[in-house]
Design a protein around this motif. Structure first.
Motif, PDB file in Angstrom:
ATOM      1  N   ALA A   7       0.843  -1.196   0.000  1.00 47.14           N
ATOM      2  CA  ALA A   7       0.000   0.000   0.000  1.00 47.14           C
ATOM      3  C   ALA A   7       0.880   1.249   0.000  1.00 47.14           C
ATOM      4  O   ALA A   7       1.923   1.284   0.651  1.00 47.14           O
ATOM      5  CB  ALA A   7      -0.904  -0.001   1.227  1.00 47.14           C
ATOM      6  N   ASP A   8       0.455   2.255  -0.751  1.00 45.83           N
ATOM      7  CA  ASP A   8       1.185   3.519  -0.832  1.00 45.83           C
ATOM      8  C   ASP A   8       0.496   4.544   0.058  1.00 45.83           C
ATOM      9  O   ASP A   8      -0.571   5.068  -0.298  1.00 45.83           O
ATOM     10  CB  ASP A   8       1.216   4.000  -2.276  1.00 45.83           C
ATOM     11  N   PRO A   9       1.062   4.857   1.221  1.00 44.15           N
ATOM     12  CA  PRO A   9       0.409   5.793   2.142  1.00 44.15           C
ATOM     13  C   PRO A   9       0.364   7.234   1.634  1.00 44.15           C
ATOM     14  O   PRO A   9      -0.313   8.066   2.232  1.00 44.15           O
ATOM     15  CB  PRO A   9       1.248   5.685   3.422  1.00 44.15           C
ATOM     16  N   SER A  10       1.023   7.527   0.523  1.00 54.10           N
ATOM     17  CA  SER A  10       0.969   8.890  -0.018  1.00 54.10           C
ATOM     18  C   SER A  10      -0.163   9.066  -1.034  1.00 54.10           C
ATOM     19  O   SER A  10      -0.429  10.189  -1.468  1.00 54.10           O
ATOM     20  CB  SER A  10       2.308   9.257  -0.666  1.00 54.10           C
ATOM     21  N   ALA A  11      -0.841   7.961  -1.408  1.00 55.21           N
ATOM     22  CA  ALA A  11      -1.937   8.052  -2.379  1.00 55.21           C
ATOM     23  C   ALA A  11      -3.074   8.887  -1.797  1.00 55.21           C
ATOM     24  O   ALA A  11      -3.419   8.762  -0.622  1.00 55.21           O
ATOM     25  CB  ALA A  11      -2.435   6.653  -2.745  1.00 55.21           C
ATOM     26  N   LEU A  12      -3.650   9.729  -2.623  1.00 56.12           N
ATOM     27  CA  LEU A  12      -4.723  10.631  -2.187  1.00 56.12           C
ATOM     28  C   LEU A  12      -6.097  10.051  -2.507  1.00 56.12           C
ATOM     29  O   LEU A  12      -6.260   9.284  -3.459  1.00 56.12           O
ATOM     30  CB  LEU A  12      -4.570  11.987  -2.874  1.00 56.12           C
ATOM     31  N   PHE A  13      -7.095  10.460  -1.725  1.00 57.95           N
ATOM     32  CA  PHE A  13      -8.471  10.063  -1.990  1.00 57.95           C
ATOM     33  C   PHE A  13      -8.931  10.751  -3.267  1.00 57.95           C
ATOM     34  O   PHE A  13      -8.808  11.965  -3.399  1.00 57.95           O
ATOM     35  CB  PHE A  13      -9.384  10.477  -0.828  1.00 57.95           C
ATOM     36  N   GLU A  14      -9.459   9.959  -4.215  1.00 54.53           N
ATOM     37  CA  GLU A  14      -9.899  10.521  -5.493  1.00 54.53           C
ATOM     38  C   GLU A  14     -11.413  10.693  -5.532  1.00 54.53           C
ATOM     39  O   GLU A  14     -11.916  11.760  -5.840  1.00 54.53           O
ATOM     40  CB  GLU A  14      -9.440   9.632  -6.641  1.00 54.53           C
ATOM     41  N   ARG A  15     -12.155   9.603  -5.268  1.00 52.61           N
ATOM     42  CA  ARG A  15     -13.619   9.712  -5.275  1.00 52.61           C
ATOM     43  C   ARG A  15     -14.248   8.544  -4.520  1.00 52.61           C
ATOM     44  O   ARG A  15     -13.685   7.467  -4.436  1.00 52.61           O
ATOM     45  CB  ARG A  15     -14.173   9.777  -6.698  1.00 52.61           C
TER      46      ARG A  15
END
Length: 89
Positions: A7-15
């Motif tokens: 898992a990439d903890p820097s990924a942002l919520f998109e939708r």
């Protein structure tokens, strides 16, 4: 040892996928969990009740929980509502 997926903890919520907990009647007026979100890198974030300890001793054969993994439960109607937002493989 490197895992096949991390898992990439820097990924942002998109939708949001599907409807909010409030729309489905699964939450009070605070619009608290549960929820399902698509992240910017294509991964999925699930917010639900952590029932790891309740299920750990009765997982089906071949199902394992890694040290950093948690078993999260969401209402079935929430996943059904998200079906239209989830692309086919």
């Amino acid at each position: 040892m490197t895992r096949a997926w991390e898992a990439d903890p820097s990924a942002l919520f998109e939708r949001r996928l599907g409807k909010s907990a409030e729309e489905l009647g699964n939450s009070d007026d605070n619009n608290e969990c549960p929820d399902i979100w698509l992240l910017g890198n294509g991964d999925i974030a699930v917010i639900g009740q952590d029932l790891t300890d309740a299920y750990r001793a009765r997982l089906p054969e071949g199902v394992l929980l890694g040290a950093q993994e948690r078993l999260v439960v969401i209402p079935g109607n929430m996943l059904s509502a998200a079906k239209a937002d989830i692309p086919d493989a």
